[in-house]
Each structure stands twice: as structure tokens, then as C-alpha cells.
Design an enzyme around this catalytic site. Structure first.
Site, PDB file in Angstrom:
ATOM      1  N   LYS A   1      42.677  44.526  35.573  1.00  0.00           N
ATOM      2  CA  LYS A   1      43.481  43.958  34.360  1.00  0.00           C
ATOM      3  C   LYS A   1      43.245  44.613  33.261  1.00  0.00           C
ATOM      4  O   LYS A   1      42.749  44.356  32.242  1.00  0.00           O
ATOM      5  CB  LYS A   1      42.936  42.463  34.106  1.00  0.00           C
ATOM      6  CG  LYS A   1      43.569  41.395  33.653  1.00  0.00           C
ATOM      7  CD  LYS A   1      45.058  41.046  33.979  1.00  0.00           C
ATOM      8  CE  LYS A   1      45.764  40.185  32.790  1.00  0.00           C
ATOM      9  NZ  LYS A   1      47.242  40.166  33.160  1.00  0.00           N
TER      10      LYS A   1
ATOM     11  N   ASP B   1      47.479  39.883  38.284  1.00  0.00           N
ATOM     12  CA  ASP B   1      48.604  38.836  38.512  1.00  0.00           C
ATOM     13  C   ASP B   1      49.805  39.471  39.202  1.00  0.00           C
ATOM     14  O   ASP B   1      50.325  38.725  39.965  1.00  0.00           O
ATOM     15  CB  ASP B   1      48.890  38.415  37.093  1.00  0.00           C
ATOM     16  CG  ASP B   1      49.004  39.615  36.019  1.00  0.00           C
ATOM     17  OD1 ASP B   1      48.351  40.689  36.388  1.00  0.00           O
ATOM     18  OD2 ASP B   1      49.293  39.371  34.687  1.00  0.00           O
TER      19      ASP B   1
ATOM     20  N   ASP C   1      41.640  36.294  49.937  1.00  0.00           N
ATOM     21  CA  ASP C   1      41.832  34.962  50.434  1.00  0.00           C
ATOM     22  C   ASP C   1      43.517  34.972  50.632  1.00  0.00           C
ATOM     23  O   ASP C   1      43.955  34.147  51.769  1.00  0.00           O
ATOM     24  CB  ASP C   1      41.177  33.830  49.701  1.00  0.00           C
ATOM     25  CG  ASP C   1      39.774  33.342  50.321  1.00  0.00           C
ATOM     26  OD1 ASP C   1      39.174  34.498  50.896  1.00  0.00           O
ATOM     27  OD2 ASP C   1      39.393  32.365  49.998  1.00  0.00           O
TER      28      ASP C   1
ATOM     29  N   TYR D   1      30.310  37.972  38.990  1.00  0.00           N
ATOM     30  CA  TYR D   1      29.290  37.195  39.503  1.00  0.00           C
ATOM     31  C   TYR D   1      27.926  37.407  39.426  1.00  0.00           C
ATOM     32  O   TYR D   1      27.032  36.793  39.737  1.00  0.00           O
ATOM     33  CB  TYR D   1      29.662  37.117  41.278  1.00  0.00           C
ATOM     34  CG  TYR D   1      30.822  36.448  41.479  1.00  0.00           C
ATOM     35  CD1 TYR D   1      31.477  35.769  40.460  1.00  0.00           C
ATOM     36  CD2 TYR D   1      31.773  36.831  42.599  1.00  0.00           C
ATOM     37  CE1 TYR D   1      33.050  35.384  40.908  1.00  0.00           C
ATOM     38  CE2 TYR D   1      32.892  36.448  43.176  1.00  0.00           C
ATOM     39  CZ  TYR D   1      33.618  35.794  42.187  1.00  0.00           C
ATOM     40  OH  TYR D   1      34.870  35.228  42.492  1.00  0.00           O
TER      41      TYR D   1
ATOM     42  N   ASP E   1      37.775  38.669  45.661  1.00  0.00           N
ATOM     43  CA  ASP E   1      37.500  37.343  46.335  1.00  0.00           C
ATOM     44  C   ASP E   1      39.028  36.779  46.289  1.00  0.00           C
ATOM     45  O   ASP E   1      39.328  36.040  47.403  1.00  0.00           O
ATOM     46  CB  ASP E   1      36.709  36.607  45.270  1.00  0.00           C
ATOM     47  CG  ASP E   1      36.085  35.412  46.014  1.00  0.00           C
ATOM     48  OD1 ASP E   1      36.388  35.011  46.774  1.00  0.00           O
ATOM     49  OD2 ASP E   1      35.251  34.890  45.220  1.00  0.00           O
TER      50      ASP E   1
END
Ligand code: NAD
Length: 364
Positions: free
Chosen positions: A195, A227, A255, A145, A251
Site C-alpha cells: 500500500k 485493495d 484466505d 502483528y 493474512d
């Protein structure tokens, strides 16, 4: 606590001021019944600050926050300000600069499934039997970000866009220490997400987490690819205790954790810097769809006060007492609109705040 503790309260926009009123009830109990020397100053932020002062983060607000020991935020934003240029908008113009200014690199978000609310979870009952109590530790001020990004044309006039994930080893180290220190006070188990089978930044992430983990021999550590982590959270959420993530993966996963435990109106978060200075806020936004209806759930804002007591003031018993009073309130069947069962009666924002306050007085 003898020393004065200076708290900046920023109610903000939408339901922010409505739920903050209920958090004030808790703060007043702490002042009057527990004799906490809380010195509270309130400032404008976000859309209301744009309307009153022409800017989302006025100098007076920033100075007030600089002179305080912690910040309690409501939420910012709403349709009224969505057409302003990006950098002037409430979130971009106030929240991001605030996080950057105070170097709030560690975002901590607990997700707890209250047994009484398990009907709200989209997961099957058998997946909830062992309970959910996950704490997500997310790096907040670096990563993709904040890396170099752009949208442009190549020499064939093909349009393309790019974002860059950049992590310094030191940035990974400091967030890893936070996760392990928290894990020591919980089940002593950290699952780090990356990852690393594809991304270089993730390879460094995993290597650094392993290096730091050696300083915490009593804490077990394991690694999951993002994943797989999403699958595991849905399939077997009780295996997680502390989750450690980069900005992007945090992020996504925080959620997912919010969704499986019920309403966003129940979730609080803390953003901390190295000195323990913290910004405490509900995980949700300003909820313009329910603004002014007196139906917002004040629990996330009230639990933000519990996190403030835990992480900035180190008053663990009082923090637990707030959690207990919320739990007892739910146990007795009290609900707000967002967590009601189909035709069940529900409380207003104010009534919910009153009942939790009464339970807190019994608790302390
Ligand atoms: P939102 O979280 O405000 O709302 C999403 C849904 O959750 C809505 O249906 C809302 O009614 C519900 N909800 C949220 N909090 C609730 C509560 N306490 N009680 C009951 N229901 C609740 O997200 P959004 O609609 O995407 O964003 C609305 C505005 O908030 C936007 O301007 C956005 O930029 C801003 N926002 C601010 C923050 C922040 O201040 N930290 C975070 C996210 C979004």
C-alpha cells in the site's frame, strides 16, 4: 535418501489427531515403499498439552522439535481453552512461540483449484476457465502483528488504540528472495502486494522488492496495492502465480485464495526459516464443530506431507506424486463431507485417507 530425517509430529487438538492418522498412512508408504529413513517422534501441543502437562508448549515438545529436521503439525485450540489468559491459550502459547523460536519467517501457501471441485468456488465459471494455481509467500514473524501496540487514554481522557507496522529492509529482502526462488521453479512471475501510496513501510517494501528483483533477471515482477489485489483475485485469479506479501496483507490474501478454490480442508501450508527448517500444517484450525465425527477432510494434512517433501527434503517427484494421487482421487469422484455436491455420498476421514494412499502406491 540415505541420511536419517527426524520428523516431529504434533497432532494437537480437535480434528488434528483424526487427520494426522491419515497423514501417517502416507508417511508409512514413504518409509516402506520409497525407503525413506524417516524417524518420527510424536509430542503433545496445544490444548491437549495444557491438559496433560499444564502448558501449551511443553519443554519436551520444544526439545523434540529442536532435535528434528522438520515439524508436521495438526492444529491447536478449541472452546475448552478459550477462557484461559491470552498467553496461555493453545495458539498464543504454542504456535506463536514455535514460529518465533525457529524463526519461521516465510509462510508458503499454495491454492489450487481442482477442476472437479470448481462448483465449490463462489466465482463464476468464466473466471475459473483458465484455472487457479496461486502460491502465496507471506512474511510471518514481523510487521504489524509484532510491532508496538497499545490501548490507552490521551490527555482528554479519550480512549485510543494503536498498532505499528515495522519492517527492516533485511526482513523484506529475505522473504523476497524466497518468493523469487520459488518463482524460478514456477511461471517466473511474482506479484508483490503493498500500500505504498499511503504507508511508509510499504514504500520500503516496494523499493526493496525492486532491488532484490534485479538479482533474478528471468523473473518478471509487478506490484499491486492490496485493495486492487483483492479485486483482481476475485476478477481474474489466473493472472497470479507467486504472490509476495507482508504479514498483514498475506493474512488477508491467503484466505481470499482459500475461499475461491473451495474448502479450507484442502489447503496446506509451510513455514520456513533461512536454513530450510520447516513447520508444515493445514491452513485450517481444529474445527471443533466436526471433531470426533470422522468427517474431516484429511487432504490438507496429507498435502502438508507433500510440502514437507518439497521444501525440507527436496524430494520433488515424491511431492508431486502425492499431489497426483489427491487429484486422481477427486477425478474419480471421491469426496469428503465438506467438498460433496448436495446429496452426494461422501467418504469418512479414514476412507479418504485409504483411497489416497492406494492411489499413491500406484503413483510411485
Ligand atoms: P477452523 O478452520 O477450525 O474451522 C472453520 C470451518 O472450517 C469449520 O466449519 C470447520 O468445520 C471447517 N474445517 C476446517 N478444517 C476442515 C477440514 N479439514 N475438513 C472439513 N472442514 C474443515 O477455524 P475456527 O472455527 O475459526 O477455529 C477453531 C479453533 O481452531 C480455534 O480454537 C482457533 O483458535 C483454532 N485455530 C487453530 C489454527 C492452527 O492450529 N494453526 C488455525 C486457525 C484456527
Amino acid at each position: 535418501m540415505k541420511k536419517n530425517f527426524f520428523l516431529s509430529v504434533l497432532p494437537g487438538d480437535g480434528i488434528g489427531p483424526e487427520v494426522m492418522r491419515e497423514a501417517y498412512k502416507i508417511l508409512n508408504i514413504l518409509k516402506k515403499k520409497c525407503f525413506l529413513n524417516l524417524i518420527i517422534n510424536e509430542y503433545d501441543i496445544g490444548g491437549i498439552a495444557i491438559d496433560k502437562h499444564g502448558i501449551a508448549l511443553p519443554e519436551k515438545t520444544l526439545t523434540g522439535c529442536k532435535n528434528s529436521d522438520a515439524i508436521l503439525l495438526g492444529s491447536v485450540g478449541g472452546p475448552k481453552w478459550q477462557f484461559l489468559p491470552d498467553v496461555q491459550q493453545p495458539e498464543r502459547g504454542a504456535l506463536l512461540p514455535l514460529r518465533k523460536y525457529f524463526n519461521l519467517f516465510a509462510n508458503i501457501r499454495p491454492s489450487i483449484l481442482y477442476k472437479e471441485l470448481s462448483d465449490l468456488s463462489p466465482l463464476r465459471d468464466d473466471r475459473l476457465d483458465s484455472g487457479i494455481d496461486i502460491l502465496c509467500v507471506r512474511e510471518l514473524i514481523s510487521g504489524i502483528y509484532f510491532g508496538k501496540s497499545g490501548c490507552t487514554f490521551d490527555h482528554h481522557n479519550q480512549k485510543y488504540a494503536f498498532d505499528t507496522e515495522l519492517y527492516y529492509e533485511s526482513e523484506i529482502e529475505r522473504i523476497t528472495h524466497i518468493a523469487f526462488k520459488i518463482a524460478l521453479k514456477r511461471k517466473k512471475y511474482v506479484i508483490s502486494i503493498d500500500k505504498s501510496n499511503v504507508l511508509k513501510s510499504s514504500k520500503l517494501w516496494r523499493k526493496t522488492v525492486d532491488k532484490v528483483s534485479k538479482k533474478y533477471p528471468n523473473v518478471k515482477v509487478s506490484h499491486l496495492y492490496i485493495d486492487n489485489a483483492v479485486m483482481q483475485i476475485i476478477n481474474n485469479p489466473s493472472q497470479f502465480d507467486v504472490i509476495l506479501c507482508s504479514n498483514l496483507f498475506g493474512d488477508i490474501l491467503s484466505d481470499a485464495c482459500a475461499m475461491i478454490t473451495g474448502s479450507i480442508g484442502m489447503l496446506a501450508s509451510a513455514s520456513l526459516n533461512e536454513k530450510g527448517f520447516g513447520l508444515y500444517e493445514p491452513a485450517g484450525g481444529s474445527a471443533p464443530d466436526i471433531q470426533g465425527k470422522n468427517i474431516a477432510n484429511p487432504i490438507a494434512q496429507i498435502l502438508s506431507v507433500a510440502l514437507l517433501l518439497r521444501y525440507s527434503m527436496k524430494l520433488y517427484d515424491l511431492s508431486d506424486a502425492i499431489y497426483e494421487s489427491v487429484k486422481n482421487t477427486l477425478k474419480k469422484g471421491y469426496r469428503t463431507y465438506d467438498i460433496r455436491n448436495n446429496n452426494q455420498d461422501y467418504l469418512t476421514t479414514q476412507q479418504m485417507g485409504d483411497i489416497i494412499s492406494q492411489n499413491l502406491i500406484k503413483e510411485i
